[in-house]
Design a protein around this motif. Sequence first.
Motif, PDB file in Angstrom:
ATOM      1  N   MET A   1       6.660  26.973   9.796  1.00 10.40           N
ATOM      2  CA  MET A   1       7.520  26.006  10.207  1.00 10.40           C
ATOM      3  C   MET A   1       8.693  25.766   9.362  1.00 10.40           C
ATOM      4  O   MET A   1       8.578  25.827   8.172  1.00 10.40           O
ATOM      5  CB  MET A   1       6.921  24.692  10.552  1.00 10.40           C
ATOM      6  N   GLN A   2       9.902  25.261   9.820  1.00  7.10           N
ATOM      7  CA  GLN A   2      10.826  25.096   8.927  1.00  7.10           C
ATOM      8  C   GLN A   2      10.713  23.476   8.589  1.00  7.10           C
ATOM      9  O   GLN A   2      10.322  22.758   9.371  1.00  7.10           O
ATOM     10  CB  GLN A   2      12.218  25.453   9.278  1.00  7.10           C
ATOM     11  N   ASP A   3      11.403  23.122   7.518  1.00  2.00           N
ATOM     12  CA  ASP A   3      11.301  21.565   7.027  1.00  2.00           C
ATOM     13  C   ASP A   3      11.826  20.623   8.212  1.00  2.00           C
ATOM     14  O   ASP A   3      11.105  19.774   8.525  1.00  2.00           O
ATOM     15  CB  ASP A   3      12.057  21.515   5.837  1.00  2.00           C
ATOM     16  N   PRO A   4      12.960  20.887   8.918  1.00  5.77           N
ATOM     17  CA  PRO A   4      13.460  19.856   9.630  1.00  5.77           C
ATOM     18  C   PRO A   4      12.609  20.052  11.293  1.00  5.77           C
ATOM     19  O   PRO A   4      12.293  18.633  11.754  1.00  5.77           O
ATOM     20  CB  PRO A   4      14.942  20.357  10.294  1.00  5.77           C
ATOM     21  N   GLN A   5      11.955  21.024  11.455  1.00  6.17           N
ATOM     22  CA  GLN A   5      11.240  21.212  12.773  1.00  6.17           C
ATOM     23  C   GLN A   5       9.686  20.208  12.117  1.00  6.17           C
ATOM     24  O   GLN A   5       9.089  19.603  12.974  1.00  6.17           O
ATOM     25  CB  GLN A   5      11.017  22.510  12.910  1.00  6.17           C
ATOM     26  N   LEU A   6       9.225  20.387  11.093  1.00  4.83           N
ATOM     27  CA  LEU A   6       8.195  19.799  10.647  1.00  4.83           C
ATOM     28  C   LEU A   6       8.288  18.164  10.646  1.00  4.83           C
ATOM     29  O   LEU A   6       7.126  17.665  10.778  1.00  4.83           O
ATOM     30  CB  LEU A   6       7.760  20.426   9.147  1.00  4.83           C
ATOM     31  N   LEU A   7       9.361  17.926   9.969  1.00  2.34           N
ATOM     32  CA  LEU A   7       9.699  16.548   9.788  1.00  2.34           C
ATOM     33  C   LEU A   7       9.771  15.876  11.258  1.00  2.34           C
ATOM     34  O   LEU A   7       9.387  14.768  11.523  1.00  2.34           O
ATOM     35  CB  LEU A   7      11.020  16.161   9.185  1.00  2.34           C
ATOM     36  N   GLN A   8      10.388  16.485  12.374  1.00  8.06           N
ATOM     37  CA  GLN A   8      10.778  16.121  13.511  1.00  8.06           C
ATOM     38  C   GLN A   8       9.175  16.008  14.068  1.00  8.06           C
ATOM     39  O   GLN A   8       8.998  14.905  14.793  1.00  8.06           O
ATOM     40  CB  GLN A   8      11.442  16.965  14.434  1.00  8.06           C
ATOM     41  N   GLU A   9       8.364  16.828  14.224  1.00  7.94           N
ATOM     42  CA  GLU A   9       7.086  16.843  14.563  1.00  7.94           C
ATOM     43  C   GLU A   9       6.214  15.533  13.979  1.00  7.94           C
ATOM     44  O   GLU A   9       5.399  14.743  14.803  1.00  7.94           O
ATOM     45  CB  GLU A   9       6.242  18.150  14.334  1.00  7.94           C
ATOM     46  N   GLY A  10       6.267  15.553  12.661  1.00  8.34           N
ATOM     47  CA  GLY A  10       5.769  14.434  12.012  1.00  8.34           C
ATOM     48  C   GLY A  10       6.090  13.076  12.500  1.00  8.34           C
ATOM     49  O   GLY A  10       5.502  11.915  12.644  1.00  8.34           O
ATOM     50  N   LEU A  11       7.401  12.731  12.824  1.00  5.86           N
ATOM     51  CA  LEU A  11       7.959  11.756  13.263  1.00  5.86           C
ATOM     52  C   LEU A  11       7.495  11.309  14.727  1.00  5.86           C
ATOM     53  O   LEU A  11       7.072  10.318  15.148  1.00  5.86           O
ATOM     54  CB  LEU A  11       9.464  11.751  13.258  1.00  5.86           C
ATOM     55  N   SER A  12       7.534  12.521  15.478  1.00 12.32           N
ATOM     56  CA  SER A  12       7.086  12.162  16.815  1.00 12.32           C
ATOM     57  C   SER A  12       5.656  11.885  16.684  1.00 12.32           C
ATOM     58  O   SER A  12       5.025  11.174  17.676  1.00 12.32           O
ATOM     59  CB  SER A  12       7.313  13.380  17.867  1.00 12.32           C
ATOM     60  N   LEU A  13       4.623  12.345  16.036  1.00 15.04           N
ATOM     61  CA  LEU A  13       3.376  12.192  15.969  1.00 15.04           C
ATOM     62  C   LEU A  13       3.234  10.581  15.469  1.00 15.04           C
ATOM     63  O   LEU A  13       2.323   9.873  15.991  1.00 15.04           O
ATOM     64  CB  LEU A  13       2.561  12.980  15.032  1.00 15.04           C
ATOM     65  N   MET A  14       3.933  10.160  14.615  1.00 15.91           N
ATOM     66  CA  MET A  14       3.976   8.933  13.938  1.00 15.91           C
ATOM     67  C   MET A  14       4.166   7.960  15.257  1.00 15.91           C
ATOM     68  O   MET A  14       3.554   6.793  15.367  1.00 15.91           O
ATOM     69  CB  MET A  14       4.904   8.768  12.822  1.00 15.91           C
ATOM     70  N   ALA A  15       5.203   8.270  15.842  1.00 13.71           N
ATOM     71  CA  ALA A  15       5.675   7.270  16.990  1.00 13.71           C
ATOM     72  C   ALA A  15       4.650   7.162  17.995  1.00 13.71           C
ATOM     73  O   ALA A  15       4.668   6.236  18.589  1.00 13.71           O
ATOM     74  CB  ALA A  15       6.920   7.773  17.371  1.00 13.71           C
ATOM     75  N   PHE A  16       4.281   8.357  18.358  1.00 22.93           N
ATOM     76  CA  PHE A  16       2.828   8.485  19.273  1.00 22.93           C
ATOM     77  C   PHE A  16       1.826   7.621  18.961  1.00 22.93           C
ATOM     78  O   PHE A  16       1.472   6.695  19.640  1.00 22.93           O
ATOM     79  CB  PHE A  16       2.380   9.817  19.589  1.00 22.93           C
TER      80      PHE A  16
END
Length: 81
Positions: A1-16
């Motif tokens: 995975m690339q960094d922006p995609q990984l960051l977006q997935e981490g933020l969505s997991l945090m929000a969930f």
Amino acid sequence: MQDPQLLQEGLSLMAFGMGFVFIFLTVLVVATTLMSVLMGRLAPTPAPVDSGSRAVKPSQEHDDELMAVISAALHRYRRRR
């Protein structure tokens, strides 16, 4: 995975996760409040307290005896040290 995609997935997991915790705590507060209201309605009213009964104050004789015992214990403790 690339960094922006990984960051977006981490933020969505945090929000969930934060959303789930917020919803759980909200449900917990509502349930506790409802139980409190329910118990207030179902609980019997407390019996009136008899104002004639008063706490018995220890007599002066007991106080003097207690002071003598404490003094003897302190004297014995200090003598050993």
